[in-house]
Design a protein around this motif. Structure first.
Motif, short mmCIF file in Angstrom:
data_model
loop_
_atom_site.label_atom_id
_atom_site.label_comp_id
_atom_site.label_asym_id
_atom_site.label_seq_id
_atom_site.Cartn_x
_atom_site.Cartn_y
_atom_site.Cartn_z
N GLN A 60 0.84 -1.20 0.00
CA GLN A 60 0.00 0.00 0.00
C GLN A 60 0.87 1.24 0.00
O GLN A 60 2.08 1.16 0.16
CB GLN A 60 -0.95 -0.01 1.20
N THR A 61 0.24 2.41 -0.17
CA THR A 61 1.00 3.66 -0.30
C THR A 61 0.37 4.79 0.52
O THR A 61 -0.84 4.79 0.77
CB THR A 61 1.01 4.13 -1.78
N SER A 117 -0.67 8.56 0.08
CA SER A 117 -1.02 9.29 -1.14
C SER A 117 -0.08 10.48 -1.37
O SER A 117 0.49 11.05 -0.44
CB SER A 117 -2.47 9.79 -1.04
N GLY A 157 -10.02 3.71 3.32
CA GLY A 157 -8.60 3.49 3.05
C GLY A 157 -7.75 4.39 3.90
O GLY A 157 -7.12 5.33 3.41
N GLY A 216 -4.93 3.81 5.31
CA GLY A 216 -3.51 3.72 4.92
C GLY A 216 -2.60 4.13 6.06
O GLY A 216 -2.68 3.62 7.17
N SER A 217 -1.76 5.12 5.81
CA SER A 217 -0.82 5.61 6.84
C SER A 217 -1.51 6.46 7.90
O SER A 217 -0.97 6.70 8.97
CB SER A 217 0.26 6.46 6.19
N GLN A 222 -3.94 11.23 5.28
CA GLN A 222 -5.14 11.93 4.81
C GLN A 222 -6.12 12.13 5.96
O GLN A 222 -6.76 13.19 6.07
CB GLN A 222 -5.79 11.13 3.67
N ILE A 269 -12.10 3.85 7.52
CA ILE A 269 -12.08 2.38 7.49
C ILE A 269 -10.86 1.91 6.70
O ILE A 269 -10.58 2.41 5.61
CB ILE A 269 -13.36 1.81 6.80
N GLU A 270 -10.16 0.93 7.28
CA GLU A 270 -8.97 0.34 6.62
C GLU A 270 -9.13 -1.18 6.70
O GLU A 270 -9.44 -1.71 7.75
CB GLU A 270 -7.69 0.82 7.33
N ARG A 271 -8.85 -1.87 5.57
CA ARG A 271 -9.03 -3.33 5.60
C ARG A 271 -7.83 -4.08 6.18
O ARG A 271 -7.94 -5.23 6.57
CB ARG A 271 -9.38 -3.88 4.21
N ASP A 322 -14.24 -3.93 5.72
CA ASP A 322 -14.44 -3.69 4.29
C ASP A 322 -15.17 -2.37 4.08
O ASP A 322 -16.38 -2.28 4.27
CB ASP A 322 -15.24 -4.86 3.68
N GLY A 323 -14.42 -1.38 3.67
CA GLY A 323 -15.00 -0.05 3.49
C GLY A 323 -15.92 0.07 2.29
O GLY A 323 -16.59 1.10 2.13
N ALA A 347 -9.93 6.62 -0.90
CA ALA A 347 -8.52 6.75 -1.30
C ALA A 347 -8.00 5.48 -1.95
O ALA A 347 -6.83 5.13 -1.79
CB ALA A 347 -7.67 7.13 -0.09
N PRO A 404 -5.92 -0.56 -5.66
CA PRO A 404 -7.33 -0.96 -5.79
C PRO A 404 -8.12 -0.97 -4.47
O PRO A 404 -7.57 -1.29 -3.41
CB PRO A 404 -7.26 -2.37 -6.38
N ILE A 443 -10.47 -2.97 -2.52
CA ILE A 443 -10.75 -4.41 -2.54
C ILE A 443 -11.86 -4.74 -1.55
O ILE A 443 -11.77 -4.39 -0.37
CB ILE A 443 -9.47 -5.20 -2.19
N1 SAM Z 1 -4.77 8.27 1.94
C1 SAM Z 1 -3.95 7.27 2.59
C2 SAM Z 1 -2.71 7.92 3.17
O1 SAM Z 1 -2.53 9.12 2.98
O2 SAM Z 1 -1.91 7.22 3.76
C3 SAM Z 1 -3.50 6.22 1.62
C4 SAM Z 1 -4.52 5.28 1.22
S1 SAM Z 1 -3.83 3.97 0.26
C5 SAM Z 1 -3.57 4.73 -1.30
C6 SAM Z 1 -5.32 3.01 0.03
C7 SAM Z 1 -5.71 2.21 1.23
O3 SAM Z 1 -7.00 1.66 0.99
C8 SAM Z 1 -4.79 1.03 1.53
O4 SAM Z 1 -4.30 1.15 2.83
C9 SAM Z 1 -5.71 -0.18 1.39
O5 SAM Z 1 -5.41 -1.24 2.29
C10 SAM Z 1 -7.06 0.44 1.66
N2 SAM Z 1 -8.22 -0.32 1.14
C11 SAM Z 1 -8.37 -0.95 -0.04
N3 SAM Z 1 -9.58 -1.51 -0.12
C12 SAM Z 1 -10.22 -1.21 1.05
C13 SAM Z 1 -11.51 -1.50 1.58
N4 SAM Z 1 -12.42 -2.21 0.92
N5 SAM Z 1 -11.83 -1.02 2.80
C14 SAM Z 1 -10.93 -0.28 3.52
N6 SAM Z 1 -9.70 0.00 3.07
C15 SAM Z 1 -9.35 -0.45 1.85
#
Ligand code: SAM
Length: 217
Positions: free
Chosen positions: A58-59, A61, A85, A87-88, A91, A105-107, A133-134, A150, A205, A207
């Protein structure tokens, strides 16, 4: 080390230069210490014009994308926001300064845990994070004034449209797993939706049940 000069340069050269004008968003981007949200080995790139790896494939943004998506929500500070999402948590931290309450929400639980610790360290107590699951949204807390997704979706999940308040704005990338268009969808008083294409983008993606079934395309 004082990163405020790097942050100011980031805001001027990457964000203002590309047309983001919302002063509240610019102020938030000046305040949030992005270097805390990146891996130790990437500290030197914390304020660069790029998304960066955060583990788990993952990243975090790109700063411009965080600012542009935040600005697209047109926040005044009173809103309840759903973020998909975490992530870190970067955001989420920016949104924490722009709205009243953030539901994120983060998976992936390890990422959610790390984000929680960082947001606690920054005393950002208006951010609620849950693991799950977001793509199904957060029904118990709906309706939301803004929904920010995100991760890239194959289409707009109906759950987000249902969980949006009248006048609420949904910002999300829609497309295939390689590239997407950032859409803004606004819920009208009659329950219809106004859609607008903001720009091309590239996200990992989304997911889940109403997203992609996996990240292999
Ligand atoms: N905006 C975040 C940041 O600044 O760190 C980065 C988000 S990263 C691009 C996308 C995130 O979405 C990942 O951590 C990924 O695990 C999460 N993700 C993907 N599908 C998801 C879902 N169905 N529900 C929740 N999180 C999900």
């Amino acid at each position: 080390m004082d990163y405020s000069v790097s942050r100011r340069r980031m805001v001027e050269q990457q964000i203002v230069a590309r047309g983001v004008k919302d002063q509240r968003v610019l102020d938030a981007m000046l305040k949030v210490p992005r270097h805390l949200f990146v891996e130790a080995g990437l500290l030197g790139h914390a304020y660069s014009d790029a998304s960066l790896p955060i583990g788990e494939k993952q990243t975090i943004s790109q700063p411009y994308m965080v600012a542009a998506m935040s600005a697209a929500l047109e926040l005044i500070g009173t809103e309840r926001i759903l973020e998909i999402g975490t992530g870190s948590g970067y955001q989420s931290a920016v949104l924490s300064l722009l709205a009243s309450r953030i539901y994120s929400i983060e998976r992936i639980s390890t990422l959610a845990g790390r984000a929680r610790r960082l947001l606690d360290q920054l005393r950002m107590s208006n951010v609620n994070i849950k693991v799950g699951d977001g793509t199904i949204g957060w029904k118990d807390q709906a309706p939301f004034d803004g929904i920010l997704v995100a991760a890239g979706a194959p289409d707009v999940p109906a759950e987000y449209l249902e969980q949006l308040a009248i006048g609420g704005k949904l910002v999300l990338p829609v497309g295939d797993q390689q590239q997407q268009i950032l859409l803004r969808v606004v819920k009208q008083a009659d329950g219809s939706f106004q859609r607008e294409q903001l720009m091309g983008c590239r996200f990992v993606p989304l997911i889940g049940e109403h997203g992609w079934r996996s990240d292999v395309g």
